[in-house]
Write a protein that holds these residues in place. Structure first.
Motif, PDB file in Angstrom:
ATOM      1  N   MET A  56       0.816  -1.214   0.000  1.00 27.27           N
ATOM      2  CA  MET A  56       0.000   0.000   0.000  1.00 27.27           C
ATOM      3  C   MET A  56       0.849   1.264   0.000  1.00 27.27           C
ATOM      4  SD  MET A  56      -2.977  -1.446   0.096  1.00 27.27           S
ATOM      5  CE  MET A  56      -4.199  -0.249   0.623  1.00 27.27           C
ATOM      6  N   ILE A  57       2.131   1.136   0.334  1.00 28.31           N
ATOM      7  CA  ILE A  57       3.046   2.282   0.343  1.00 28.31           C
ATOM      8  C   ILE A  57       4.010   2.125  -0.824  1.00 28.31           C
ATOM      9  CG2 ILE A  57       4.826   3.509   1.633  1.00 28.31           C
ATOM     10  CD1 ILE A  57       3.476   2.574   4.197  1.00 28.31           C
ATOM     11  N   HIS A  58       4.010   3.120  -1.712  1.00 28.57           N
ATOM     12  CA  HIS A  58       4.871   3.037  -2.896  1.00 28.57           C
ATOM     13  C   HIS A  58       6.342   3.000  -2.473  1.00 28.57           C
ATOM     14  CE1 HIS A  58       6.696   4.140  -6.764  1.00 28.57           C
ATOM     15  NE2 HIS A  58       5.581   3.682  -7.308  1.00 28.57           N
ATOM     16  N   PRO A  59       7.159   2.229  -3.161  1.00 33.24           N
ATOM     17  CA  PRO A  59       8.571   2.111  -2.749  1.00 33.24           C
ATOM     18  C   PRO A  59       9.353   3.407  -2.800  1.00 33.24           C
ATOM     19  CG  PRO A  59       8.159   0.984  -4.849  1.00 33.24           C
ATOM     20  CD  PRO A  59       6.824   1.310  -4.268  1.00 33.24           C
ATOM     21  N   THR A  60       8.902   4.392  -3.549  1.00 29.99           N
ATOM     22  CA  THR A  60       9.616   5.673  -3.584  1.00 29.99           C
ATOM     23  C   THR A  60       9.169   6.618  -2.480  1.00 29.99           C
ATOM     24  OG1 THR A  60       8.031   6.655  -5.132  1.00 29.99           O
ATOM     25  CG2 THR A  60       9.935   5.499  -6.077  1.00 29.99           C
ATOM     26  N   ALA A  61       8.096   6.286  -1.772  1.00 30.12           N
ATOM     27  CA  ALA A  61       7.634   7.134  -0.668  1.00 30.12           C
ATOM     28  C   ALA A  61       8.569   6.983   0.525  1.00 30.12           C
ATOM     29  CB  ALA A  61       6.214   6.769  -0.275  1.00 30.12           C
ATOM     30  N   ILE A  62       8.666   8.044   1.335  1.00 22.67           N
ATOM     31  CA  ILE A  62       9.484   8.028   2.552  1.00 22.67           C
ATOM     32  C   ILE A  62       8.550   8.220   3.739  1.00 22.67           C
ATOM     33  CG2 ILE A  62      11.344   9.135   3.826  1.00 22.67           C
ATOM     34  CD1 ILE A  62      12.482  10.068   1.138  1.00 22.67           C
ATOM     35  N   VAL A  63       8.441   7.199   4.555  1.00 21.10           N
ATOM     36  CA  VAL A  63       7.562   7.232   5.724  1.00 21.10           C
ATOM     37  C   VAL A  63       8.422   7.017   6.963  1.00 21.10           C
ATOM     38  CG1 VAL A  63       5.583   6.201   6.881  1.00 21.10           C
ATOM     39  CG2 VAL A  63       5.626   6.337   4.375  1.00 21.10           C
ATOM     40  N   ASP A  64       8.433   8.004   7.833  1.00 15.32           N
ATOM     41  CA  ASP A  64       9.242   7.899   9.050  1.00 15.32           C
ATOM     42  C   ASP A  64       8.744   6.727   9.903  1.00 15.32           C
ATOM     43  OD1 ASP A  64       9.932   8.672  12.000  1.00 15.32           O
ATOM     44  OD2 ASP A  64      11.199   9.969  10.760  1.00 15.32           O
ATOM     45  N   PRO A  65       9.661   5.976  10.500  1.00  9.32           N
ATOM     46  CA  PRO A  65       9.239   4.853  11.352  1.00  9.32           C
ATOM     47  C   PRO A  65       8.353   5.268  12.524  1.00  9.32           C
ATOM     48  CG  PRO A  65      11.585   4.699  10.837  1.00  9.32           C
ATOM     49  CD  PRO A  65      11.127   6.040  10.339  1.00  9.32           C
ATOM     50  N   ALA A  66       8.441   6.531  12.934  1.00  8.16           N
ATOM     51  CA  ALA A  66       7.638   6.986  14.062  1.00  8.16           C
ATOM     52  C   ALA A  66       6.226   7.397  13.659  1.00  8.16           C
ATOM     53  CB  ALA A  66       8.331   8.166  14.757  1.00  8.16           C
ATOM     54  N   ALA A  67       5.924   7.407  12.359  1.00  7.26           N
ATOM     55  CA  ALA A  67       4.573   7.718  11.906  1.00  7.26           C
ATOM     56  C   ALA A  67       3.662   6.520  12.161  1.00  7.26           C
ATOM     57  CB  ALA A  67       4.582   8.082  10.425  1.00  7.26           C
ATOM     58  N   LEU A  68       2.397   6.795  12.470  1.00  7.34           N
ATOM     59  CA  LEU A  68       1.408   5.746  12.746  1.00  7.34           C
ATOM     60  C   LEU A  68       0.367   5.744  11.633  1.00  7.34           C
ATOM     61  CD1 LEU A  68       0.877   6.271  16.587  1.00  7.34           C
ATOM     62  CD2 LEU A  68       2.351   4.587  15.453  1.00  7.34           C
ATOM     63  N   LEU A  69       0.441   4.783  10.754  1.00  4.44           N
ATOM     64  CA  LEU A  69      -0.492   4.657   9.643  1.00  4.44           C
ATOM     65  C   LEU A  69      -1.317   3.393   9.833  1.00  4.44           C
ATOM     66  CD1 LEU A  69       1.652   6.679   8.536  1.00  4.44           C
ATOM     67  CD2 LEU A  69       1.312   5.623   6.281  1.00  4.44           C
ATOM     68  N   ALA A  70      -2.634   3.516   9.654  1.00  2.00           N
ATOM     69  CA  ALA A  70      -3.470   2.315   9.686  1.00  2.00           C
ATOM     70  C   ALA A  70      -3.019   1.345   8.591  1.00  2.00           C
ATOM     71  CB  ALA A  70      -4.928   2.700   9.508  1.00  2.00           C
ATOM     72  N   ASP A  71      -3.333   0.075   8.773  1.00  5.55           N
ATOM     73  CA  ASP A  71      -2.805  -0.951   7.886  1.00  5.55           C
ATOM     74  C   ASP A  71      -3.203  -0.770   6.430  1.00  5.55           C
ATOM     75  OD1 ASP A  71      -1.591  -2.143  10.041  1.00  5.55           O
ATOM     76  OD2 ASP A  71      -3.201  -3.598  10.375  1.00  5.55           O
ATOM     77  N   ASP A  72      -4.361  -0.169   6.176  1.00  4.57           N
ATOM     78  CA  ASP A  72      -4.838  -0.065   4.793  1.00  4.57           C
ATOM     79  C   ASP A  72      -4.587   1.303   4.164  1.00  4.57           C
ATOM     80  OD1 ASP A  72      -6.619   1.333   6.339  1.00  4.57           O
ATOM     81  OD2 ASP A  72      -8.420   0.507   5.404  1.00  4.57           O
ATOM     82  N   VAL A  73      -3.795   2.158   4.802  1.00  7.77           N
ATOM     83  CA  VAL A  73      -3.508   3.482   4.237  1.00  7.77           C
ATOM     84  C   VAL A  73      -2.648   3.334   2.987  1.00  7.77           C
ATOM     85  CG1 VAL A  73      -2.290   5.670   4.624  1.00  7.77           C
ATOM     86  CG2 VAL A  73      -3.744   4.703   6.417  1.00  7.77           C
ATOM     87  N   GLU A  74      -3.024   4.049   1.922  1.00  5.11           N
ATOM     88  CA  GLU A  74      -2.252   4.068   0.692  1.00  5.11           C
ATOM     89  C   GLU A  74      -1.399   5.338   0.647  1.00  5.11           C
ATOM     90  OE1 GLU A  74      -4.667   3.615  -2.765  1.00  5.11           O
ATOM     91  OE2 GLU A  74      -5.957   2.095  -1.834  1.00  5.11           O
ATOM     92  N   VAL A  75      -0.144   5.201   0.232  1.00  2.00           N
ATOM     93  CA  VAL A  75       0.764   6.340   0.090  1.00  2.00           C
ATOM     94  C   VAL A  75       1.378   6.269  -1.300  1.00  2.00           C
ATOM     95  CG1 VAL A  75       2.781   7.550   0.998  1.00  2.00           C
ATOM     96  CG2 VAL A  75       1.266   6.310   2.556  1.00  2.00           C
ATOM     97  N   GLY A  76       1.221   7.366  -2.066  1.00  2.00           N
ATOM     98  CA  GLY A  76       1.652   7.383  -3.446  1.00  2.00           C
ATOM     99  C   GLY A  76       3.132   7.666  -3.618  1.00  2.00           C
ATOM    100  N   PRO A  77       3.588   7.638  -4.877  1.00  2.00           N
ATOM    101  CA  PRO A  77       5.014   7.836  -5.177  1.00  2.00           C
ATOM    102  C   PRO A  77       5.545   9.173  -4.690  1.00  2.00           C
ATOM    103  CG  PRO A  77       3.826   7.048  -7.115  1.00  2.00           C
ATOM    104  CD  PRO A  77       2.793   7.387  -6.101  1.00  2.00           C
ATOM    105  N   PHE A  78       6.749   9.140  -4.149  1.00  2.00           N
ATOM    106  CA  PHE A  78       7.527  10.324  -3.798  1.00  2.00           C
ATOM    107  C   PHE A  78       6.892  11.180  -2.700  1.00  2.00           C
ATOM    108  CE2 PHE A  78       8.429   9.357  -8.290  1.00  2.00           C
ATOM    109  CZ  PHE A  78       9.765   9.036  -8.177  1.00  2.00           C
ATOM    110  N   SER A  79       5.939  10.649  -1.986  1.00  2.00           N
ATOM    111  CA  SER A  79       5.387  11.367  -0.844  1.00  2.00           C
ATOM    112  C   SER A  79       6.291  11.193   0.367  1.00  2.00           C
ATOM    113  CB  SER A  79       3.968  10.889  -0.530  1.00  2.00           C
ATOM    114  OG  SER A  79       3.062  11.360  -1.499  1.00  2.00           O
ATOM    115  N   VAL A  80       6.247  12.175   1.283  1.00  2.00           N
ATOM    116  CA  VAL A  80       7.078  12.168   2.483  1.00  2.00           C
ATOM    117  C   VAL A  80       6.175  12.336   3.695  1.00  2.00           C
ATOM    118  CG1 VAL A  80       8.952  13.288   3.724  1.00  2.00           C
ATOM    119  CG2 VAL A  80       9.031  13.156   1.225  1.00  2.00           C
TER     120      VAL A  80
END
Length: 256
Positions: A1-25
């Protein structure tokens, strides 16, 4: 659900089904509720909480530091309810310690392309901010408000519930509940009757609000005199009480 080019900090809390598109931070101290979809090239900084089923489109900046020169890095917040739609290029800033410390957006709001919500603003539920609406810091917007494209609202203004501001309006004073305003500077042009009818207001309430509007705006009275006359009425629907409360709450003077 998280694009491989996205950067998500380990301390962020995302529900399991959240989608994150390319190059998002997505930075630390960010919480995103279930069913949410974050588009490409979106930046979300924290502390920020997005409710369930939030949609954020490309190039939006959510939860960024505010543009107040007094801001010195304090951990202020942005909090949003559920089912909000944040369109392209929207900017939403966190609060300041000089005020509430939090910018608050309710649920089921539509913020169209390139709208800006400044620090410490409060937006209710079921509002529409059309393209390039700009809210200065400390603005309060009630439920079911519609702001047309290119509306600019001065800091510390209050916009009452069910009000409508026509496109291009410059709002420098408080807007009482149920009004329709337009212009530069904005002026009152009656009640938002079309919107009130669509939302199921009773005929009794509409008639009472029309009479109250005439007392405040058409009889040459001061605001204090108009409120005294409304207060003297033997009976009135709750909608008139809401209208009166928005008049009494004004600190910048009301839009005439």
């Amino acid at each position: 659900m998280i694009h491989p080019t996205a950067i998500v900090d380990p301390a962020a809390l995302l529900a399991d089904d959240v989608e994150v598109g390319p190059f998002s931070v997505i930075g630390p101290d960010v919480e995103i509720g279930a069913g949410s979809r974050i588009g490409p090239h979106v930046v979300i900084q924290g502390p920020t909480r997005l409710g369930r089923r939030t949609r954020v489109f490309q190039f939006a900046s959510v939860g960024e530091e505010c543009q107040d020169k007094k801001y010195a890095g304090e951990p202020t917040r942005l909090e949003m309810g559920d089912d909000n739609i944040i369109r392209e290029g929207v900017t939403l800033h966190r609060g300041t310690v000089q005020d509430r410390g939090v910018t608050t957006i309710g649920s089921r709001n539509l913020l169209m392309a390139y709208a800006h919500v400044g620090h410490d603003c409060v937006i209710g539920d079921d509002c529409i901010l059309a393209n390039q609406v700009t809210l200065g810091g400390h603005v309060t917007v009630g439920d079911h408000v519609i702001l047309g494209g290119l509306v600019a609202v001065h800091q510390f203004c209050h916009i009452g519930v069910h009000a409508m501001c026509g496109g291009g309006s410059i709002v420098t004073k408080d807007v009482p509940a149920y009004l329709m305003i337009n212009g530069h500077p904005a002026q009152a042009h009656g009640l938002n009757l079309v919107g009130l009818k669509r939302r199921g207001f009773s005929r009794e309430a509409l008639h009472a609000l029309t009479d109250a509007y005439r007392i405040v705006y058409r009889q040459g009275l001061t605001l204090e005199q108009a409120l005294e006359r409304l207060e003297a009425q033997d009976s009135r629907p709750a909608e008139v009480d809401t209208f009166m409360a928005s008049l009494r709450a004004s600190t910048r003077g009301i839009t005439r």
